[in-house]
Structure formats: C-alpha cells, structure tokens
Motif scaffolding. Sequence first.
Motif: not given
Length: 323
Positions: A177-195
């Motif tokens: 669903d759109p909300r869970t997809r947004q949560q996954m996007w935030a996770t991907v961004r955190r992963l990249v921010d972490g290197g």
Amino acid sequence: MAAMTPTPVDRGPAVDVRDLTVRFGEFVAVDGVSFTVPTGSVLGLLGPNGAGKTTIVRVLATLLPATSGTAGIFGHDVRRDPHAVREVIGVTGQYASVDEELTARENLLIFARLLRYTRAGARRRCDELLEEFALSDAADRALKNFSGGMRRRLDLATSLIAEPPLIFLDEPTTGLDPRTRQQMWATVRRLVDGGSTVVLTTQYLEEADQLADNIVVIDHGRVVAEGSADHLKSSVGTGTLRLVLRDGAERATAGSVMEQLAGHQVEIDSDGSLAVPVNDASLVTDVLIGLRDKGIEVDDVGVHKPTLDEVFFQLTGNREDTV
C-alpha cells in the motif's frame, strides 16, 4: 547472502557491467548491456515486463551465469570469484524468502546464525532490525498472520542482517500500500546515507524518480536510455505551457500566437485551457508578451514538466505495461 563481516571494498564502482549477454536457447534475454554503479548511489533499472531487469540482477547476484560479457562487484568478477561477491551483497527478491510457520524473530535468528553470528550477537542484530523495520510488536507472531507489507519489510530486514555494502532490491514494494511503500523508501534512503549502494528494479516509475541517482532503461534486453531522472525528462522537452484565458472567445487568436512563437501545434484541454510544448523556458515569456500585445488577458499560467512516465512511454512505446 552476505557474510557477517563483509570483505573491505574500495571506492571504485560498486557495479561494473560490460557487454553482458544472457541467452536461453534462441531467446536473448539480455543483449549487450553495459553500465556502472558508483559506490554509495542508487541505480534504478526500468523496463517493460520481460525486458531483462531481473535476469541482470540474477547474474550480478551470482544466481545465473551470463552467456558472454563481464560483470564486476567491487572489483570481483561474478563468474570467476562468486564467493567474494556473495560476501558483499544482499538480495531481496519479489517474494519473501522466509518460513511462514516461524515467527519474525525466529526467521531472523536462523539467518543470523547461518551468517556466523554468535547467539548473543544474533539476538542483538535481530532486535536492531525488528526495531528498524517497525516489526518489534509483531516479532513473536507467525509469518502466516503477517500482512503483505510486514512480509516485505521482514524480507528486506533478512537481506540486511550482515549490513552488506551492496543491496539488490528486485521490485521490493510490489503489492504494498502507499504508506508502506513510503516507509520502504525511507529505509532505502537511510541505507544509502549510511554508505550502502543499491540496485533497484521497480514497477513504479515514481519510485525510481524518488530514489535513483541514475536510471538505466531496458527494453527487449537492451539499454535504450541512461541518465538521471531530470536528464531523461529533459530528453522529451523542457515542458508544456498551459494557459487559461479570461475570455474563452479569444482561444483561436491566442492559439495562433502560441503556435507562431513556440513552433508547435496548440492543443485545447478538456477544461478549455491551451497547451503547447516549449523547448526553451524563455519561450514562456515570449508567449505571454505576445498575448499581451494582442490584448489577450490570461487568468492562469503554468509549465508542466515531463514525468518519468512520459519518458518511459516515449522510449519503449509501451503504454499498457508499466515495467
């Protein structure tokens, strides 16, 4: 699956693909594909269904041999040194690779122990991941009682147990669903921010637009375009100028002025507004001045920039499938 302590990697490209070809009998699934992925970035692989995206990911993850060409992961050849490659990658597929009868915690603990974590270390890492993916409250619930979004989050958590420097996400938000997809996007961004570096295939064009630093468009197994989302959008023109006139009776005169200055045919939208492609932002000012000189008053004006959907449709000619 990544090892508990990843092999150190250099700061060169995370992925380097050269003339990659994969054949299944007479069928060519991947046809001479080349691209690189800089360390610490997100690559989006886009293309119609059956374009070859998942096949490319399977080759890079050492799950499928290429017919010809080369592919390197942090300098390790996927064909000659698959064990070194597996030590620095995590893979999340389109369907959860977990045991339905076990709890979320039990699934994570099993994978952590397989990755040579100590008992105490495995428990600590599992608690961290359950918290990271908002699964702590459901940690001791059997997976057969999980929602689709919870399953996808657990699958991603499983692939990140060893904190791999390179993560392959093959349509990770399919069916969410759109909300869970947004949560996954935030996770991907955190992963990249972490290197971390991420290679993402997706059936959502907005997802690539939001997350990818660079996008490779695949069609019939070939690369048909590559660049940032902004670069790809600019390839179909600067945008479309839309005007709403104060007096609808002046549409014909206004349309003539717009066509003369912009050099393109004007279209009338269903709401009565006039639309014309503009390849140069300065043309917007020229059109407004031209209309003013004719005494035509404008109630509203806007420039619509091309979407990634429009780029995709133009490049692949496919308006029925997404990717």
